[in-house]
Design an enzyme around this catalytic site. Structure first.
Site, PDB file in Angstrom:
ATOM      1  N   LYS A  12       0.869  -1.183   0.000  1.00 15.19           N
ATOM      2  CA  LYS A  12       0.000   0.000   0.000  1.00 15.19           C
ATOM      3  C   LYS A  12       0.900   1.226   0.000  1.00 15.19           C
ATOM      4  CE  LYS A  12      -4.360   0.147   0.600  1.00 15.19           C
ATOM      5  NZ  LYS A  12      -5.262  -0.346  -0.471  1.00 15.19           N
ATOM      6  N   THR A  57      -3.314  -5.439   0.581  1.00 12.36           N
ATOM      7  CA  THR A  57      -2.762  -4.092   0.764  1.00 12.36           C
ATOM      8  C   THR A  57      -3.628  -3.314   1.753  1.00 12.36           C
ATOM      9  OG1 THR A  57      -3.913  -3.023  -1.077  1.00 12.36           O
ATOM     10  CG2 THR A  57      -1.820  -4.116  -1.586  1.00 12.36           C
ATOM     11  N   ASP A  58      -4.901  -3.656   1.812  1.00 12.25           N
ATOM     12  CA  ASP A  58      -5.783  -2.985   2.780  1.00 12.25           C
ATOM     13  C   ASP A  58      -5.335  -3.274   4.213  1.00 12.25           C
ATOM     14  OD1 ASP A  58      -8.304  -1.387   3.044  1.00 12.25           O
ATOM     15  OD2 ASP A  58      -8.832  -3.126   4.287  1.00 12.25           O
ATOM     16  N   PHE A 162      31.337  29.871 -12.336  1.00 12.37           N
ATOM     17  CA  PHE A 162      31.317  28.772 -13.310  1.00 12.37           C
ATOM     18  C   PHE A 162      31.995  29.255 -14.582  1.00 12.37           C
ATOM     19  CE2 PHE A 162      29.403  25.775 -16.403  1.00 12.37           C
ATOM     20  CZ  PHE A 162      29.850  24.605 -15.814  1.00 12.37           C
ATOM     21  N   ARG A 179      27.865  34.432  -9.421  1.00 12.57           N
ATOM     22  CA  ARG A 179      26.497  34.127  -9.850  1.00 12.57           C
ATOM     23  C   ARG A 179      25.664  33.713  -8.654  1.00 12.57           C
ATOM     24  NH1 ARG A 179      26.561  27.964 -12.546  1.00 12.57           N
ATOM     25  NH2 ARG A 179      27.512  27.006 -10.725  1.00 12.57           N
ATOM     26  N   GLN A 222      28.773  20.753  -8.969  1.00 13.68           N
ATOM     27  CA  GLN A 222      29.402  19.438  -8.779  1.00 13.68           C
ATOM     28  C   GLN A 222      30.362  19.466  -7.586  1.00 13.68           C
ATOM     29  OE1 GLN A 222      28.743  20.859 -11.724  1.00 13.68           O
ATOM     30  NE2 GLN A 222      28.687  19.396 -13.417  1.00 13.68           N
ATOM     31  N   ASN A 248      19.929  22.572 -10.837  1.00 14.74           N
ATOM     32  CA  ASN A 248      20.541  23.900 -10.821  1.00 14.74           C
ATOM     33  C   ASN A 248      19.443  24.899 -11.181  1.00 14.74           C
ATOM     34  OD1 ASN A 248      22.231  26.077 -10.928  1.00 14.74           O
ATOM     35  ND2 ASN A 248      23.609  25.256 -12.482  1.00 14.74           N
ATOM     36  N   HIS A 250      18.462  27.903 -12.231  1.00 14.81           N
ATOM     37  CA  HIS A 250      19.181  29.003 -12.868  1.00 14.81           C
ATOM     38  C   HIS A 250      18.535  30.360 -12.568  1.00 14.81           C
ATOM     39  CE1 HIS A 250      21.421  26.012 -15.056  1.00 14.81           C
ATOM     40  NE2 HIS A 250      20.326  25.525 -15.619  1.00 14.81           N
TER      41      HIS A 250
END
Ligand code: URC
Length: 301
Positions: A12, A57-58, A162, A179, A222, A248, A250
């Protein structure tokens, strides 16, 4: 040629369990989304429609709620361990169980500086994650626990560069030495021990992740991810591996020059897609085999 049944599991998914503790005037609350998956020989159900080995599942849904009462919910790892062990120990056909849990945090409301006993606001921060896998019964039992978080939205407005990247005829990206770096972090980690204060470990790992994001002067997402994983492993000997996934998010400098305005890294367009998606695993070179620790059921955890 024969057509055969391959790996299968069932359970479930996404039981929304809210457990309050109200024995004293000051209540407590835990709010989770728990999924259970059972593994074993369920071939008769698939091949012949024979349900004699199938715990519905119940029933699994009911057990998630009953265990929140009977076992309590002091940490999602302990609750997950109790549920997983119950299925493999007490339900005969079950050879393995995986419990995946998301936890949503609530923050106690303060009124005039005084914490309220029974009113909370949903914390807009991250979702806490845990997954427990138990295989085998009695003396041959093995257990794997992962913890984690997702939706940890974090941004730094400087301290990120970067440049120096590979270029080809399609490259238009402008190198930058300053940045905005932002992500919605997903981090999961594999505990190599079960003798862990789960609450303290979670808070500590989150703290290391956030602190590292802030403190590392980043030359790429990274690099930041590796440092995050490394520092978690350095701080916690009982964690074997950290997996990180970071979109990322941006932030592009908006062109205000068209209006005769200067834009010295002050006004950005927050783009939602496409996004770079950076993923890394950081682990000890002598880490024990992860076994099924990372074998996902719902994909939520
Ligand atoms: O931190 C980053 N890593 C990349 O791999 C990449 N690629 C890109 O276009 N911007 C960025 N930023």
């Amino acid at each position: 040629m024969a057509i055969v049944l391959g790996p299968n599991q069932y359970g479930k998914a996404e039981n929304r369990v809210v457990r309050t503790q109200r024995d004293t005037p000051r209540h407590e609350i835990r709010d989770i989304n728990v999924s259970s998956a059972l593994r074993g020989d369920f071939s008769a159900a698939h091949l012949e429609g024979d349900q004699s080995a199938v715990l519905p599942t119940d029933t699994q849904k009911n057990t998630a709620y009953a265990y929140a009462k009977e076992q309590g919910l002091t940490s999602i790892e302990d609750y997950g361990l109790a549920l997983a062990r119950h299925y493999v120990d007490d339900v005969e056909p079950v050879q393995g169980a995986r419990i995946e849990i998301e936890e949503f945090a609530w923050e106690r409301v303060s009124i005039d500086g005084v914490e309220h006993d029974h009113t909370w606001v949903r914390r807009g921060q991250e979702v806490r994650l845990a997954a427990v896998t138990v295989e085998g019964t009695a003396d041959a039992q093995q257990t794997w626990v992962t913890g984690g978080l997702k939706d940890l939205v974090i941004l730094k407005s400087t301290g990120s560069e970067f440049h120096g990247f590979l270029t080809d005829p399609y490259t238009t990206l402008v190198p930058t030495t300053d940045r905005v770096m932002a992500t919605s972090l997903v981090a999961t980690w594999h505990y190599s021990s079960l003798d862990v204060d789960w609450e303290a470990a979670y808070a500590g790992v989150k703290n290391v992740l956030v602190r590292t994001f802030a403190e590392v002067h980043s030359l790429a997402l990274q690099q930041t991810l590796f440092q995050m994983g490394k520092r978690v492993l350095e701080a916690y000997g009982f964690i074997a591996e950290v997996r990180l996934s970071a979109p990322n998010k941006h932030h592009f400098l908006y062109d205000l020059g068209r209006f005769g305005l200067e834009n010295a890294n002050e006004v950005f367009h927050a783009d939602d897609r496409p996004y770079g998606l950076i993923q890394a695993s950081v682990l000890r070179d002598d880490a024990p085999a992860a076994g099924p620790a990372w074998d996902a059921y719902t994909g939520l955890v």
